[in-house]
Motif scaffolding. Structure first.
Motif, PDB file in Angstrom:
ATOM      1  N   TRP A 128      62.056  14.385  30.657  1.00 54.15           N
ATOM      2  CA  TRP A 128      63.519  14.465  30.538  1.00 54.15           C
ATOM      3  C   TRP A 128      64.187  13.309  31.292  1.00 54.15           C
ATOM      4  O   TRP A 128      65.052  12.616  30.750  1.00 54.15           O
ATOM      5  N   THR A 129      63.754  13.103  32.544  1.00 58.89           N
ATOM      6  CA  THR A 129      64.338  12.032  33.366  1.00 58.89           C
ATOM      7  C   THR A 129      63.989  10.662  32.804  1.00 58.89           C
ATOM      8  O   THR A 129      64.827   9.751  32.788  1.00 58.89           O
ATOM      9  N   HIS A 350      57.553  19.407  24.233  1.00 55.93           N
ATOM     10  CA  HIS A 350      58.517  19.240  25.325  1.00 55.93           C
ATOM     11  C   HIS A 350      59.659  18.291  24.970  1.00 55.93           C
ATOM     12  O   HIS A 350      60.411  17.902  25.860  1.00 55.93           O
ATOM     13  N   MET A 351      59.768  17.901  23.745  1.00 57.84           N
ATOM     14  CA  MET A 351      60.789  16.927  23.384  1.00 57.84           C
ATOM     15  C   MET A 351      61.281  17.236  21.986  1.00 57.84           C
ATOM     16  O   MET A 351      60.565  17.836  21.193  1.00 57.84           O
ATOM     17  N   GLY A 461      67.768  19.411  33.284  1.00 54.82           N
ATOM     18  CA  GLY A 461      66.727  19.525  32.267  1.00 54.82           C
ATOM     19  C   GLY A 461      66.126  20.920  32.201  1.00 54.82           C
ATOM     20  O   GLY A 461      65.582  21.323  31.166  1.00 54.82           O
ATOM     21  N   TYR A 465      64.815  23.193  29.129  1.00 57.58           N
ATOM     22  CA  TYR A 465      63.449  23.727  29.139  1.00 57.58           C
ATOM     23  C   TYR A 465      63.451  25.219  28.819  1.00 57.58           C
ATOM     24  O   TYR A 465      62.663  25.694  27.995  1.00 57.58           O
TER      25      TYR A 465
END
Length: 501
Positions: A128-129, A350-351, A461, A465
């Motif tokens: 995320w970062t 995760h994306m 984030g 999540y």
């Protein structure tokens, strides 16, 4: 639409009993190209590994950071010490990553290591970062550096207007994202040319400095620690700027799966490559100080341009031209590898899936590249180079520290894992402590709300999540599915697995 196009490219069945496609050679070629897209460097040996480290690290930083490092410590002696210390820290950090990379042989660097040690949440926060902060801000910093050097010759004796610098940087981002979205080969050829240009300018500056030193130009090195201003905060900020120039020391861990004999070549590439860069950086800074006093260097808008004007006249135009090539090469390299982390994170769910999709026509990670470019332009609008570097370094060293801490944790929790490279435990302990110091020192000694905003943004984030990954609520899926479908049709992209399988 995208999937239909893909089927057409792969070819339909011709009704034969064996069911083979009449376009099987084309399909096989498509699969190979797609695999090269996601893992573009196949069978990377020792020399290639060293070249990749040197070529990735040396970019815009050495032409931008010297002024900021000197501004924070105030004198020549501490400045050169910081440059050498940054090289040592980068080497130690890379050795920690070498153990991690040979223990967990997955591409994606920090992402799989955090996943193994701490589970999905820290790994998700890293992706995320990286997606929203570190990668786009890095892209923005490099393009702003390019714009400063490209515009400097047109404004002799004064600073170029900020609007000119920012428009030029935005134009560079648009061109680079377009090139890399349209063609992997074109982006690769451009990178090879710009890397050669980068090494030419580095060699010119170092050789010129050595010649000047041999001629006795050493007056700026006398009393080199006089008037230095040393504090925890100033050293931390100096390290931020120095380490920005060394960023990329962990680049080989992104392609662990493609390294030839990684147990030998990964640590050797690090032990040879990063000290080589350190020597280059210290020599370049010494070259700057042979022709400029500390005050003159701080007043220079573009340090290498001032150096060229004083040493290479009337051929001084070579310096801004080749520095512009070097910085645009770094930006192109950043964009060229943009799809890798997004692909790995997308593979884990995760994306946003569409960001890990591949263009059917061009076989490029077009959505990821376009997204990076758009976010980078947003960073350019309000930001300047020094501010962006500080916040980039703050964010990135949080995760570098966490990743090295993961190495220490797994020494106790994952003893069963094979460790072909096992570094002394004192090295990750030192790197972890330095990371904590680098992250906390600016906050404690010179607190700014921007650091708090940076932390809050990273932690935000967790909301995504919980919604998209953990609980997988149906309503976010209902919102994202039509958006994904329309973007897929607009950009003509499909999941990478469909191209490879």
């Amino acid at each position: 639409m995208g999937e239909e196009s893909l089927r057409k490219r792969k070819g339909g069945h011709n009704g034969k009993e064996d069911g083979q496609s009449i376009h099987e050679p084309q399909a096989t070629n498509l699969q190979k190209q797609a695999k090269q897209l996601i893992f573009p460097l196949q069978s990377v040996g020792l020399i290639s590994g060293i070249c990749m480290i040197v070529g990735t690290i040396i970019g815009s930083g050495i032409f931008v950071s010297p002024k900021s490092v000197l501004a924070n410590v105030g004198a020549v002696g501490p400045c050169l010490t910081i440059w050498a210390a940054c090289g040592i820290l980068a080497t130690l950090g890379a050795l920690c990553f070498a153990e991690l990379g040979t223990m967990i042989t997955k591409s994606g660097a920090e992402y799989p290591y955090l996943m193994e040690a701490f589970g999905p949440i820290p790994a998700f926060l890293f992706s995320w970062t990286s997606l929203l902060v570190t990668k786009p801000s890095s892209f923005a910093i490099i393009c702003l550096s390019f714009a400063e050097y490209a515009s400097a010759p047109f404004y002799p004796g004064c600073d170029p207007p900020q609007v000119v610098i920012k428009c030029l940087a935005a134009a560079a981002i648009v061109i680079i994202t377009t090139v890399n979205s349209l063609s992997v080969k074109l982006g690769s050829y451009l990178q090879n040319f710009l890397t050669a240009a980068k090494m030419i300018i580095v060699t010119i500056i170092i050789v010129s400095g050595i010649v000047l030193l041999a001629q006795g130009k050493t007056e700026n090195f006398q009393d080199s620690f006089k008037d230095s201003k040393i504090s925890v905060s100033s050293i931390s900020l100096a390290f931020y700027n120095g380490l920005w120039a060394y960023d990329g020391w962990n680049q080989l861990n992104y392609i662990t799966e493609e390294l030839k004999n990684p147990y030998r070549n990964l640590p050797l590439s690090i032990i040879i490559g990063i000290p080589l860069v350190t020597v280059c950086y210290v020599l370049i800074n010494i070259s700057y100080f042979t022709v400029m006093t500390s005050t003159e260097l701080l007043q220079s808008q573009a340090v290498a341009v001032t150096f060229g004007d004083r040493v290479l006249y009337p051929a001084s135009w070579i310096v801004p031209l080749f520095v512009a090539f070097s910085t645009i090469g770094s930006a192109n390299g950043t964009c060229f590898t943009a799809g890798r982390l997004v692909y790995v994170a997308g593979r884990e769910g995760h994306m946003l899936k569409v960001l890990s999709y591949v263009s059917v026509k061009h076989l490029t990670p077009a959505p990821a590249i376009i997204f990076y470019g758009a976010i980078a332009i947003i960073y350019i609008i309000p930001g300047d180079i020094d501010t962006l570097i500080n916040y980039f370094s703050f964010a990135v060293w949080i995760f570098y520290g966490l990743t090295v801490l993961a190495l220490i944790v797994m020494r106790f929790t994952r003893k069963e894992l094979r460790r072909p490279i096992r570094i002394p435990i004192i090295i990750p302990v030192i790197v972890t402590l330095v990371s904590i110091l680098l992250v906390l020192a600016p906050i404690i000694s010179a607190p700014e709300l921007a650091y708090l905003y940076c932390v809050l943004f990273m932690l935000s984030g967790l909301i995504f999540y919980v919604l998209f990954v953990h609980f997988k609520f149906s309503w976010p899926q209902k919102i994202s599915k039509p958006i994904t479908m329309h973007l897929q049709m607009l950009l003509e992209v499909v999941p990478a697995e469909e191209v490879i399988e």
